[in-house]
Write a protein that holds these residues in place. Structure first.
Motif, PDB file in Angstrom:
ATOM      1  N   MET A  39       0.828  -1.206   0.000  1.00 33.12           N
ATOM      2  CA  MET A  39       0.000   0.000   0.000  1.00 33.12           C
ATOM      3  C   MET A  39       0.867   1.263   0.000  1.00 33.12           C
ATOM      4  SD  MET A  39      -2.821  -1.329   2.773  1.00 33.12           S
ATOM      5  CE  MET A  39      -3.857   0.115   2.700  1.00 33.12           C
ATOM      6  N   ILE A  40       1.965   1.254   0.769  1.00 32.78           N
ATOM      7  CA  ILE A  40       2.875   2.409   0.785  1.00 32.78           C
ATOM      8  C   ILE A  40       3.534   2.571  -0.577  1.00 32.78           C
ATOM      9  CG2 ILE A  40       4.962   3.341   1.862  1.00 32.78           C
ATOM     10  CD1 ILE A  40       4.120   1.869   4.427  1.00 32.78           C
ATOM     11  N   ARG A 126      -5.313  16.598  -5.711  1.00 35.42           N
ATOM     12  CA  ARG A 126      -4.808  15.378  -6.353  1.00 35.42           C
ATOM     13  C   ARG A 126      -5.911  14.376  -6.652  1.00 35.42           C
ATOM     14  NH1 ARG A 126       0.470  14.783  -2.490  1.00 35.42           N
ATOM     15  NH2 ARG A 126       1.859  16.199  -3.628  1.00 35.42           N
ATOM     16  N   GLN A 127      -7.079  14.541  -6.029  1.00 36.20           N
ATOM     17  CA  GLN A 127      -8.177  13.626  -6.338  1.00 36.20           C
ATOM     18  C   GLN A 127      -8.709  13.830  -7.755  1.00 36.20           C
ATOM     19  OE1 GLN A 127     -11.206  13.660  -3.348  1.00 36.20           O
ATOM     20  NE2 GLN A 127      -9.747  13.426  -1.632  1.00 36.20           N
ATOM     21  N   THR A 128      -8.331  14.950  -8.376  1.00 36.00           N
ATOM     22  CA  THR A 128      -8.748  15.193  -9.763  1.00 36.00           C
ATOM     23  C   THR A 128      -7.769  14.608 -10.773  1.00 36.00           C
ATOM     24  OG1 THR A 128      -7.596  17.331  -9.784  1.00 36.00           O
ATOM     25  CG2 THR A 128      -9.894  17.317  -9.037  1.00 36.00           C
ATOM     26  N   PHE A 135      -5.386   4.469  -8.155  1.00 36.13           N
ATOM     27  CA  PHE A 135      -4.646   4.384  -6.891  1.00 36.13           C
ATOM     28  C   PHE A 135      -5.549   3.877  -5.766  1.00 36.13           C
ATOM     29  CE2 PHE A 135      -4.031   7.126  -3.047  1.00 36.13           C
ATOM     30  CZ  PHE A 135      -3.058   6.354  -2.459  1.00 36.13           C
ATOM     31  N   GLU A 136      -6.752   4.437  -5.658  1.00 37.43           N
ATOM     32  CA  GLU A 136      -7.665   4.007  -4.595  1.00 37.43           C
ATOM     33  C   GLU A 136      -8.103   2.557  -4.798  1.00 37.43           C
ATOM     34  OE1 GLU A 136     -11.256   6.133  -2.098  1.00 37.43           O
ATOM     35  OE2 GLU A 136     -10.999   6.579  -4.238  1.00 37.43           O
ATOM     36  N   THR A 137      -8.310   2.178  -6.074  1.00 34.02           N
ATOM     37  CA  THR A 137      -8.691   0.790  -6.362  1.00 34.02           C
ATOM     38  C   THR A 137      -7.585  -0.179  -5.972  1.00 34.02           C
ATOM     39  OG1 THR A 137     -10.090   1.544  -8.180  1.00 34.02           O
ATOM     40  CG2 THR A 137      -9.452  -0.782  -8.175  1.00 34.02           C
ATOM     41  N   SER A 138      -6.317   0.213  -6.222  1.00 34.72           N
ATOM     42  CA  SER A 138      -5.203  -0.666  -5.875  1.00 34.72           C
ATOM     43  C   SER A 138      -5.110  -0.885  -4.376  1.00 34.72           C
ATOM     44  CB  SER A 138      -3.893  -0.093  -6.408  1.00 34.72           C
ATOM     45  OG  SER A 138      -3.572   1.125  -5.742  1.00 34.72           O
ATOM     46  N   LEU A 139      -5.387   0.167  -3.571  1.00 33.07           N
ATOM     47  CA  LEU A 139      -5.366  -0.007  -2.117  1.00 33.07           C
ATOM     48  C   LEU A 139      -6.456  -0.981  -1.668  1.00 33.07           C
ATOM     49  CD1 LEU A 139      -4.781   3.652  -0.832  1.00 33.07           C
ATOM     50  CD2 LEU A 139      -3.093   1.870  -1.255  1.00 33.07           C
ATOM     51  N   ASN A 140      -7.668  -0.830  -2.230  1.00 37.51           N
ATOM     52  CA  ASN A 140      -8.755  -1.746  -1.866  1.00 37.51           C
ATOM     53  C   ASN A 140      -8.445  -3.177  -2.290  1.00 37.51           C
ATOM     54  OD1 ASN A 140     -10.273   0.367  -0.797  1.00 37.51           O
ATOM     55  ND2 ASN A 140     -11.225   0.836  -2.755  1.00 37.51           N
ATOM     56  N   THR A 141      -7.787  -3.331  -3.449  1.00 39.96           N
ATOM     57  CA  THR A 141      -7.435  -4.667  -3.926  1.00 39.96           C
ATOM     58  C   THR A 141      -6.436  -5.325  -2.987  1.00 39.96           C
ATOM     59  OG1 THR A 141      -7.823  -3.966  -6.201  1.00 39.96           O
ATOM     60  CG2 THR A 141      -6.528  -5.972  -5.862  1.00 39.96           C
ATOM     61  N   ILE A 142      -5.449  -4.571  -2.546  1.00 41.42           N
ATOM     62  CA  ILE A 142      -4.448  -5.134  -1.629  1.00 41.42           C
ATOM     63  C   ILE A 142      -5.109  -5.584  -0.334  1.00 41.42           C
ATOM     64  CG2 ILE A 142      -2.410  -4.570  -0.254  1.00 41.42           C
ATOM     65  CD1 ILE A 142      -1.590  -2.648  -2.512  1.00 41.42           C
ATOM     66  N   ILE A 143      -6.040  -4.780   0.198  1.00 34.76           N
ATOM     67  CA  ILE A 143      -6.717  -5.153   1.440  1.00 34.76           C
ATOM     68  C   ILE A 143      -7.556  -6.402   1.250  1.00 34.76           C
ATOM     69  CG2 ILE A 143      -8.436  -4.387   3.134  1.00 34.76           C
ATOM     70  CD1 ILE A 143      -7.471  -1.543   2.689  1.00 34.76           C
ATOM     71  N   SER A 144      -8.312  -6.474   0.143  1.00 36.38           N
ATOM     72  CA  SER A 144      -9.173  -7.631  -0.078  1.00 36.38           C
ATOM     73  C   SER A 144      -8.355  -8.902  -0.270  1.00 36.38           C
ATOM     74  CB  SER A 144     -10.071  -7.379  -1.292  1.00 36.38           C
ATOM     75  OG  SER A 144      -9.291  -7.213  -2.470  1.00 36.38           O
ATOM     76  N   ARG A 145      -7.225  -8.798  -0.994  1.00 37.13           N
ATOM     77  CA  ARG A 145      -6.388  -9.986  -1.173  1.00 37.13           C
ATOM     78  C   ARG A 145      -5.773 -10.437   0.143  1.00 37.13           C
ATOM     79  NH1 ARG A 145      -2.437  -9.493  -6.218  1.00 37.13           N
ATOM     80  NH2 ARG A 145      -2.155 -11.663  -5.588  1.00 37.13           N
ATOM     81  N   SER A 146      -5.470  -9.485   1.016  1.00 37.90           N
ATOM     82  CA  SER A 146      -4.917  -9.850   2.318  1.00 37.90           C
ATOM     83  C   SER A 146      -5.957 -10.573   3.163  1.00 37.90           C
ATOM     84  CB  SER A 146      -4.413  -8.599   3.043  1.00 37.90           C
ATOM     85  OG  SER A 146      -3.972  -8.916   4.331  1.00 37.90           O
ATOM     86  N   LEU A 147      -7.222 -10.123   3.091  1.00 31.85           N
ATOM     87  CA  LEU A 147      -8.281 -10.792   3.848  1.00 31.85           C
ATOM     88  C   LEU A 147      -8.561 -12.196   3.336  1.00 31.85           C
ATOM     89  CD1 LEU A 147     -10.790  -7.842   4.318  1.00 31.85           C
ATOM     90  CD2 LEU A 147      -9.128  -8.731   5.935  1.00 31.85           C
ATOM     91  N   ASP A 148      -8.266 -12.441   2.051  1.00 28.82           N
ATOM     92  CA  ASP A 148      -8.446 -13.775   1.481  1.00 28.82           C
ATOM     93  C   ASP A 148      -7.275 -14.693   1.751  1.00 28.82           C
ATOM     94  OD1 ASP A 148     -10.856 -12.988   0.518  1.00 28.82           O
ATOM     95  OD2 ASP A 148     -10.114 -12.450  -1.470  1.00 28.82           O
TER      96      ASP A 148
END
Length: 423
Positions: A39-40, A126-128, A135-148
């Motif tokens: 994530m970092i 920067r949100q524009t 970037f936000e999708t990649s963070l959510n993907t990393i979290i979901s893969r960790s939970l799996d």
């Protein structure tokens, strides 16, 4: 059961419990640490897409597998201040993982911290950027893969190569599909989990049994002895107090010192033997009739003197108007509790109170404070100042226009940033 044997049994149960759970906890921490690193890394890659803030970026993709290689990528692309962000985020991730047992909650805290640092407050522009959604999708993907049970950096298992050898016709028809069986690693893991669970149940049962034995063996006897000792001590104390009253009377003609000494020795002897010997009956001490002591009549209190109406009232100290702050610790403002009344070597900002809700601020002229701010402009100046020139480690900071603050609850919010020049 002796006291020594009880302590040995309790220590053995605790050691077995610790050994049973050491390996699962280490594996859990390793996976969450790896997910936090990914994530970092994704955050640093997102910063590299901000061409306006970092115009000298060469590439926005980092083939990094450690914090050292990530910092080398930051230095190569001249992402000023991003190394400080990596260190802060690494400490935040370690704290969240150590304090929170739920992996999803810990990683979500890391995600919110990273987004707040790079894309909220005065950095919300920067949100524009076109890359923010990815970037936000990649963070959510990393979290979901960790939970799996996976991590983004964990390599995918190799795909077995398809065999190209032809199967003979006479054996193809007789080929049977055999059911899959658990691998050796899966069997070992299941066995370890079962063993750890068994040790945990055994340790809880042992601790409960020990507590039951100790309480049952000691509590009734100890409470009965305490009640008997307290009763004897109360009687002796009452006798001593009565003899003290008679001793202090001026008209008494007999000596009471010997009786007082005897009573005090009895009290000391009783307290010394309280925890060692069974309770002995207290020595009988004859009690004389205590004559009531007439207290002398109390004189009426003198009336209170009237207050001097001409006495000068103490002056109220003047309210301070100058404060000092180390950094904009709230991102878009200063914490009211973080302001200091006296300057120090690391107070970068001088704050001047204009009214109860309005104030101005500027960068301190103190050379030590300016050197500290120039050592890390991203952390000390970026949130509170607008640059008129680019910072340099050997330059001096001059405030061209003071910034403005407005008090909102317990926070001095920055309504207009200070404009500074590096000369």
């Amino acid at each position: 059961m002796s006291q020594t044997t009880r302590w040995i049994v309790l220590l053995g149960v605790l050691l077995l419990n610790q050994a049973g759970f050491a390996q699962p906890d280490a594996e859990y921490r390793r996976k969450l640490d790896q997910a936090a690193f990914q994530m970092i890394k994704a955050t640093v890659e997102f910063l590299a897409t901000d061409k306006q803030t970092f115009p000298e970026v060469q590439t926005a993709q980092c083939n990094c597998d450690s914090y050292e290689s990530l910092k080398a990528f930051i230095e190569q692309n001249k992402l000023v201040g991003a190394d400080k962000l990596v260190d802060d985020a690494k400490r935040k991730a370690a704290h969240s993982i150590a304090q929170i047992n739920q992996p999803g909650t810990a990683l979500n805290e890391v995600k919110e911290y990273l987004i707040q640092k790079v894309a909220q407050g005065d950095k919300a522009i920067r949100q524009t950027l076109p890359t923010y959604a990815a970037f936000e999708t990649s963070l959510n993907t990393i979290i979901s893969r960790s939970l799996d049970g996976e991590t983004a950096a964990a390599p995918l298992p190799p795909t077995p190569a398809a065999t190209t050898d032809a199967v003979p016709a006479d054996t193809a028809a007789t080929t049977e599909i055999t059911p899959t069986t658990p691998t050796n690693s899966q069997k070992n893991w299941i066995s370890m989990d079962g063993f750890a669970l068994f040790l945990s149940i055994l340790s809880l049962a042992g601790v409960a049994f020990l507590a039951y034995i100790v309480v049952k063996a000691q509590k009734p006897q100890q409470s009965a002895r305490d009640v008997q000792f307290d009763s004897q001590l109360a009687k002796l104390a009452d006798r001593i107090s009565k003899l003290e009253i008679r001793k202090n009377q001026p008209n008494e003609n007999f000596q009471l010192n010997a009786r007082l000494d005897a009573l005090e020795r009895a009290v000391r002897h009783l307290e010394q033997n309280r925890a060692e010997k069974p309770v002995a009956p207290a020595a009988r001490v004859p009690l004389e009739v205590v004559t009531p002591v007439q207290e002398p009549p109390t004189e009426p209190e003198a009336p209170a003197r009237p207050a001097n109406r001409f006495r000068s009232q103490p002056e109220t100290p003047a309210k301070p108007t100058a404060f000092y702050a180390r950094t904009a610790d709230l991102g878009d403002g200063f914490s009211a509790r973080g302001l200091l009344l006296t300057p120090e070597r690391d107070t970068v900002f001088d704050v001047t109170l204009q009214s109860d809700t309005q104030a101005t601020y500027q960068v301190s002229e103190n050379p030590d404070a300016q050197r500290l701010a120039l050592s890390d402009p991203y952390s000390y100046l970026n949130d509170a100042c607008e640059y008129l020139t680019q910072p340099s480690p050997t330059s001096r900071i001059r405030t061209e226009q003071a910034g403005h603050l407005t008090l909102q609850g317990d926070k001095w919010k920055i309504t207009e940033k200070a404009k500074i020049r590096f000369i």
